[in-house]
Design an enzyme around this catalytic site. Structure first.
Site, PDB file in Angstrom:
ATOM      1  N   ASP A 135       0.847  -1.188   0.000  1.00 38.41           N
ATOM      2  CA  ASP A 135       0.000   0.000   0.000  1.00 38.41           C
ATOM      3  C   ASP A 135       0.882   1.239   0.000  1.00 38.41           C
ATOM      4  OD1 ASP A 135      -2.589   1.311   0.172  1.00 38.41           O
ATOM      5  OD2 ASP A 135      -1.963   1.939   2.162  1.00 38.41           O
ATOM      6  N   SER A 227     -24.223  -0.746  -9.605  1.00 40.92           N
ATOM      7  CA  SER A 227     -24.520   0.675  -9.415  1.00 40.92           C
ATOM      8  C   SER A 227     -25.992   0.893  -9.088  1.00 40.92           C
ATOM      9  CB  SER A 227     -24.131   1.462 -10.674  1.00 40.92           C
ATOM     10  OG  SER A 227     -24.814   0.948 -11.804  1.00 40.92           O
TER      11      SER A 227
END
Length: 409
Positions: A135, A227
């Site tokens: 990360d 969505s």
């Protein structure tokens, strides 16, 4: 031109022999043919009016196996290795403990741990590992380049700090070296394309043998929402959080009243008022366990039954995904510091920010240990995994007109 019983044009004999390797197909049941014709007729479709393509024949590469299914399975297996083996291995790994302190030096630092609990660190050019959870953090107000990064393998933790962050230079454009690009490697991250864009080797024109696995994409594949579902999920989560907050407020208010009642009982001399206070205390003590059990029951039902679809999915942030799959509660308040604070302010509390970055790395690996096996169960073909590798290693090739394209867009 050969057609089947409902008028669908078939492969030429030469192509058929190559694709099906002499396999014999029994004639379909006459009842099924009749049903199919009736269905076509009901929709006004006449099999005899279908278009006819020219007879096409060419030499195909030989099948890798005895059927098309076996052919693609073998190709997928060949394309997936050795990364599939590495990915499976890493999903079973137990991570070493996080360092108790961070070596605040530009570049990479490797942390070693011994069985007796002792540890030491050394500066290294790059992680020498074939499996990593990774990360990066950036300060967008200054630059899109990384200011810090953390990584962990099965045996070691690593940290990286930008020379710009430590004030060694005013040049912000520093890419992170990940090491030998010729060795096959698996790098796991959440929305890992963001991290990948900040790696040095990814800009080598010769390419890299590192492959990137995105826990966000794996989550979407097994428990994601579309969505169209997102608004409903957001509404449900808001309602659930509000209900939880109301119950917590009720418990807290009851506890406060109980304490106040107990205090008044100590000083009250009037017998009637003492009786009223005791009755109030008894009522609260009887209702409080019920309130607490309802809150516990709601949590238990959500964990065990998960009847509603909203309970078995989440949004795509690392915090949401970690909570869904691992029950990890992640505080993301510190993320805002990278948006608002100066370089000097970040350096003042650099240990805390490194801990934050490392926590994201550890949480990403915890999520990976759950979603990767789930993905393999949902998509068992190695062709699916090969597709994930290919999509996670793609490039957008551009020329000098790219900036013009962005302006026009």
């Amino acid at each position: 031109m050969k057609r089947n019983e409902v008028g669908v044009q078939l492969l030429s004999r030469k192509l058929h022999r190559q694709v099906f390797k002499g396999a014999n197909f029994p004639s379909p049941n006459p009842q099924y043919i009749s049903l199919a014709r009736e269905h076509l007729a009901a929709h006004g479709l006449d099999p005899s009016q279908g278009s006819v393509l020219a007879d096409t024949s060419f030499a195909l590469p030989p099948l890798e196996g005895n059927s098309i299914d076996e052919h693609f399975y073998r190709i997928g297996q060949e394309t997936s290795e050795p990364w599939l083996g590495l990915a499976k291995d890493f999903s079973r790994a137990q991570l070493p403990p996080k360092p108790e302190f961070w070596h605040l030096h530009s570049g990479w630092t490797k942390y070693h741990f011994h069985e007796d609990g002792s540890s030491y660190y050394e500066q290294v050019p790059a992680p020498d590992e074939d499996m990593l959870s990774f990360d990066v953090e950036t300060m967008p107000g200054y630059s899109p380049y990384a200011i810090m990064a953390c990584a962990v393998s099965k045996t070691h933790w690593y940290s990286w700090l930008s020379p710009w962050l430590l004030g060694e230079t005013e040049e912000t454009q520093h890419l992170i070296p990940l090491g030998n690009s010729k060795t096959p490697r698996v790098v796991v991250g959440h929305n890992v394309s963001y991290d990948r864009a900040r790696l040095l080797e990814e800009y080598n024109i010769e390419g890299s043998n590192a492959r990137f696995l995105d826990t966000l994409s794996l989550h979407v594949a097994v428990k994601g929402i579309s969505s169209h579902q997102r608004p409903a999920w957001m509404k449900y989560r808001k309602s659930k959080n509000e209900e939880k907050a109301r119950k917590e407020e009720a418990i807290e208010a009851s506890m406060d009243i109980l304490l106040q009642t107990q205090e008044k009982l100590k000083s009250e001399r009037d017998a009637v008022k003492r009786a009223e206070l005791r009755k109030l205390q008894q009522d609260i003590e009887e209702s409080l366990p019920q309130l607490q059990s309802e809150e516990s029951m709601d949590s238990e039902i959500a964990e065990t039954s998960s009847k509603r679809w909203e309970e078995i999915t989440s949004a795509n942030s690392l915090a949401d995904v970690a909570k869904l799959h691992c029950g990890i509660e992640m505080g993301k308040e510190i993320r805002d510091d990278f948006m608002t604070r100066s370089r000097e302010e970040v350096v003042e509390n650099l240990e805390d920010y490194m801990d934050y970055c490392a926590s994201d790395v550890a949480s990403t690996h915890s999520v990976y240990k759950v979603v990767f096996p789930d993905f393999l169960r949902a998509c068992p073909s190695p062709v699916s995994f090969a597709g994930v590798l290919r999509m996670g290693s793609s490039f957008l090739t551009v020329n000098e007109k790219w900036e013009e394209y962005l302006r026009n867009a």
